[in-house]
Design a protein around this motif. Structure first.
Motif, PDB file in Angstrom:
ATOM      1  N   TRP A  27       2.956   5.684  -9.791  1.00  0.00           N
ATOM      2  CA  TRP A  27       2.443   6.110  -8.491  1.00  0.00           C
ATOM      3  C   TRP A  27       0.922   6.006  -8.427  1.00  0.00           C
ATOM      4  O   TRP A  27       0.238   6.446  -9.349  1.00  0.00           O
ATOM      5  CB  TRP A  27       2.822   7.568  -8.210  1.00  0.00           C
ATOM      6  CG  TRP A  27       4.233   7.735  -7.748  1.00  0.00           C
ATOM      7  CD1 TRP A  27       5.301   8.096  -8.509  1.00  0.00           C
ATOM      8  CD2 TRP A  27       4.717   7.516  -6.425  1.00  0.00           C
ATOM      9  NE1 TRP A  27       6.435   8.121  -7.739  1.00  0.00           N
ATOM     10  CE2 TRP A  27       6.109   7.772  -6.452  1.00  0.00           C
ATOM     11  CE3 TRP A  27       4.116   7.138  -5.219  1.00  0.00           C
ATOM     12  CZ2 TRP A  27       6.908   7.653  -5.310  1.00  0.00           C
ATOM     13  CZ3 TRP A  27       4.919   7.021  -4.089  1.00  0.00           C
ATOM     14  CH2 TRP A  27       6.302   7.270  -4.141  1.00  0.00           C
ATOM     15  N   VAL A  28       0.417   5.446  -7.321  1.00  0.00           N
ATOM     16  CA  VAL A  28      -0.995   5.616  -6.994  1.00  0.00           C
ATOM     17  C   VAL A  28      -1.093   7.020  -6.421  1.00  0.00           C
ATOM     18  O   VAL A  28      -0.579   7.296  -5.337  1.00  0.00           O
ATOM     19  CB  VAL A  28      -1.461   4.569  -5.964  1.00  0.00           C
ATOM     20  CG1 VAL A  28      -2.863   4.887  -5.479  1.00  0.00           C
ATOM     21  CG2 VAL A  28      -1.385   3.178  -6.558  1.00  0.00           C
ATOM     22  N   ALA A  29      -1.686   7.942  -7.192  1.00  0.00           N
ATOM     23  CA  ALA A  29      -1.683   9.359  -6.827  1.00  0.00           C
ATOM     24  C   ALA A  29      -3.107   9.815  -6.562  1.00  0.00           C
ATOM     25  O   ALA A  29      -3.952   9.836  -7.453  1.00  0.00           O
ATOM     26  CB  ALA A  29      -1.052  10.176  -7.952  1.00  0.00           C
ATOM     27  N   VAL A  30      -3.379  10.160  -5.288  1.00  0.00           N
ATOM     28  CA  VAL A  30      -4.720  10.522  -4.836  1.00  0.00           C
ATOM     29  C   VAL A  30      -4.811  12.038  -4.794  1.00  0.00           C
ATOM     30  O   VAL A  30      -4.083  12.684  -4.030  1.00  0.00           O
ATOM     31  CB  VAL A  30      -4.995   9.935  -3.438  1.00  0.00           C
ATOM     32  CG1 VAL A  30      -6.442  10.168  -3.033  1.00  0.00           C
ATOM     33  CG2 VAL A  30      -4.647   8.451  -3.394  1.00  0.00           C
ATOM     34  N   LEU A  73      -5.159   8.115   3.772  1.00  0.00           N
ATOM     35  CA  LEU A  73      -4.309   6.962   4.093  1.00  0.00           C
ATOM     36  C   LEU A  73      -3.095   6.887   3.157  1.00  0.00           C
ATOM     37  O   LEU A  73      -2.720   5.815   2.682  1.00  0.00           O
ATOM     38  CB  LEU A  73      -5.120   5.664   4.004  1.00  0.00           C
ATOM     39  CG  LEU A  73      -6.461   5.668   4.762  1.00  0.00           C
ATOM     40  CD1 LEU A  73      -7.219   4.378   4.480  1.00  0.00           C
ATOM     41  CD2 LEU A  73      -6.266   5.840   6.257  1.00  0.00           C
ATOM     42  N   ARG A  98       0.848  -1.191   0.000  1.00  0.00           N
ATOM     43  CA  ARG A  98       0.000   0.000   0.000  1.00  0.00           C
ATOM     44  C   ARG A  98       0.884   1.241   0.000  1.00  0.00           C
ATOM     45  O   ARG A  98       1.405   1.653   1.028  1.00  0.00           O
ATOM     46  CB  ARG A  98      -0.905  -0.015   1.236  1.00  0.00           C
ATOM     47  CG  ARG A  98      -2.212   0.705   1.031  1.00  0.00           C
ATOM     48  CD  ARG A  98      -3.294   0.097   1.931  1.00  0.00           C
ATOM     49  NE  ARG A  98      -4.622   0.570   1.596  1.00  0.00           N
ATOM     50  CZ  ARG A  98      -5.100   1.746   1.985  1.00  0.00           C
ATOM     51  NH1 ARG A  98      -4.362   2.579   2.670  1.00  0.00           N
ATOM     52  NH2 ARG A  98      -6.330   2.099   1.650  1.00  0.00           N
ATOM     53  N   ARG A 148       0.707   5.067  -1.405  1.00  0.00           N
ATOM     54  CA  ARG A 148      -0.212   6.064  -1.972  1.00  0.00           C
ATOM     55  C   ARG A 148       0.385   7.452  -1.815  1.00  0.00           C
ATOM     56  O   ARG A 148       0.790   7.846  -0.726  1.00  0.00           O
ATOM     57  CB  ARG A 148      -1.563   6.026  -1.233  1.00  0.00           C
ATOM     58  CG  ARG A 148      -2.450   4.856  -1.582  1.00  0.00           C
ATOM     59  CD  ARG A 148      -3.503   4.625  -0.511  1.00  0.00           C
ATOM     60  NE  ARG A 148      -4.562   5.611  -0.508  1.00  0.00           N
ATOM     61  CZ  ARG A 148      -5.681   5.507  -1.217  1.00  0.00           C
ATOM     62  NH1 ARG A 148      -5.870   4.473  -2.009  1.00  0.00           N
ATOM     63  NH2 ARG A 148      -6.621   6.439  -1.142  1.00  0.00           N
TER      64      ARG A 148
END
Lengths: 363, 363
Positions: free
Chosen positions: B334-337, B350, B312, B314
């Motif tokens: 990248w998981v980019a929020v 998170l 995980r 983020r």
């Protein structure tokens, strides 16, 4: 042969089943990169719990059966969005907002819809729960478009609608008159609209290419009642401008009855009918309703149109090829089909390449 | 909260649903590299058609409902293998043999089994149709092991069985005596076996680690009746030797009633119960039965044990981060929020990283 399966049910054979897996993976990988995490609700739930979250129409579509364990009625999901809402409102109620969730799975309907003959379908989608503002809708539309682009879907188009526009423009109108007006607008019945209130005629005329539609609506919005809606809609559209053909049908309501301020339908060149839809809506929660936005894609028409079909490149390994060579070739990415005996042939195994002197050669 | 769903049904939440997708993708990618192409049969079929291909026990487990279109009874699949057999025998009957097919999908059971509390499950598997010889079984066992290794499943073990061994050894035995012998062997009831025919006692004693079991059986096989079976079994085992703990329970029949000469169960360290099973069997065809081999994996116990859980990681994009930067970072993996407003925080989302001066920094 079709008689083998009930109407509306079908087998996905090679290479379409591989295409379905690839489509799902590409769409949800784009979603993942935007922070959407998968959830996987079960095929069946208590009918009561599922029913309260389904649109009235789809509730009637659910397959029901009696659970021998609980002796209660269970329903097979005709739609996954309702289950995502349940998860967000219950098991993930403690999670800070917004919550970004994605899903893919089979749904089952007792009856086909007017537009779709399928009764067992693959639904793929994303839901952003806790927000329904312009930024949230922009993100959802961006993810939908980027996901379809990543899956190789050509000629994307989005048709926007503003489901509560009429209510916005007629805050004091009596309910029966409002209903008649909505019906006339839905039917694009200009005479009917004029008979109720000619001021709403521009809404029919405005339907069409996005920029022109917005201009026409602004021209008629002398009171400025629509300004914030139109500003928001333009900000959403701007996120995908130039990549997608955009239209606006400001009063389209069919199928958007449960959307709040914005809804949209997705189309692709060469694919019959809608390929998906989305918009803003409410999730029922223990502490009251929550705003949300999301989209669902219907994989079946896309797959029927040949989207995401893999290249068929198969290497035949003659009988006796050693295991190490096979492992090396597969490590290099070859689909390597091993002969199980002397009689197996590359042709019968539909291979494009044959291992010859240790090297793959085209057939 | 558990009361929200019926017994045996559950939601897979983050990160377990992502793990399920990863497990499925890794397993079926190994299968694909061996030439197995996906098929995707529908969730429901005519009960009659499905029922004739299901093992008696699982036929009773199927959820049934009346189809308003055909007015016939449909059944939700409690198992996918039967559907793969139908596809191979009908729609793919013209396809040269062997046919290699893979699948992954949800199955639904009216009642849980003794060993598994789940009633909605993810089944993943491969079937090789048209052969059931040693080379075919070797390939299926190799694919199963390589797929589980690719999915990161630790401490694999295979328990082999020879379901028709007793019939092989007692070609002339009367049916009632044979049935009594089988029951005694299933119960590992040495006294019962001895009372019928002491010559079968070595079969009970032989159960255990593979090499020792084979040696013991060979020592007792003075007539050579078992030689070809044991040679075949050794050739199969040799394909995965050193990577997998191997055992042999020569008379184990429970759950292998529909297997022909060979069956196997798969286990993994730290995972309760079987994680899959397979073996040789027959597919009912219009031109008579066809030999086949295959395996099915039960994803749920593997996922419950934490297999294939993604890391995980983020990255939070503060409000106002431009779209090009976001696209670049996602392109880098990248998981980019993205913050949707000023109030959004990396903590609430998170996130493990924060975009600072254009660069991701760990939080």
């Amino acid at each position: 042969m079709n008689g083998l399966l009930p109407e509306g049910f079908h087998d996905r054979l090679p290479p379409f089943a591989d295409a379905a897996a690839a489509l799902e993976a590409r769409v949800l990988d784009v979603a993942r990169l935007h922070g959407y995490e998968r959830v996987d609700p079960p095929l069946a739930e208590f009918e009561e719990a599922l029913g309260t979250r389904l649109k009235a129409a789809s509730g009637k579509d659910a397959v029901r059966f009696t659970d021998p364990v609980s002796r209660r009625t269970l329903a097979i999901r005709p739609d996954i969005t309702a289950q995502i809402g349940r998860i967000a409102a219950t098991r993930m109620a403690h999670h800070p907002r917004p919550v970004r969730l994605s899903y893919a799975g089979q749904v089952l309907k007792l009856r086909a819809s007017e537009l779709r003959p399928e009764r067992a379908m693959l639904q793929i989608g994303c839901e952003l729960i806790g927000r329904d503002g312009v930024a949230a809708v922009r993100e959802i539309v961006t993810v939908a478009v980027a996901a379809l682009e990543a899956a190789g879907v050509p000629g994307l188009a989005i048709d926007f609608t503003l489901p509560d526009l009429v209510e916005q423009l007629a805050p004091g109108m009596a309910a029966d008159r409002l209903a008649a007006l909505r019906d006339a607008l839905d039917a694009k019945d200009a005479a009917g609209v004029a008979a109720i209130d000619a001021a709403f005629l521009p809404l029919i005329e405005a339907a069409g290419p996005f920029d022109a539609a917005i201009s026409r609506l602004r021209a008629h919005d002398s009171s400025g009642a629509l300004a914030s809606r139109l500003d928001g809609l333009e900000a959403v559209a701007q996120a995908v401008e130039g990549r997608v053909a955009l239209t606006l049908d400001p009063t389209e309501r069919h199928g958007f009855e449960y959307q709040s301020w914005i809804g949209f339908s997705l189309f692709a060149q060469g694919v019959r009918g809608e390929i998906g839809r989305g918009g803003s809506y409410s999730v029922i929660g223990a502490q009251g309703d929550e705003p949300a936005v999301g989209f669902s894609l219907y994989a079946d028409p896309l797959l029927d149109a040949g989207i995401a079909r893999p290249e068929r490149r198969r290497l035949f390994l003659p009988f006796g090829t050693d295991a190490d060579t096979a492992t090396r070739l597969r490590g290099e990415g070859w689909v390597a089909v091993a002969a199980l005996d002397e009689a197996d042939t590359a042709q019968a195994q539909l291979c494009t390449h044959l291992l010859t002197d240790g090297e793959p050669r085209p057939l």
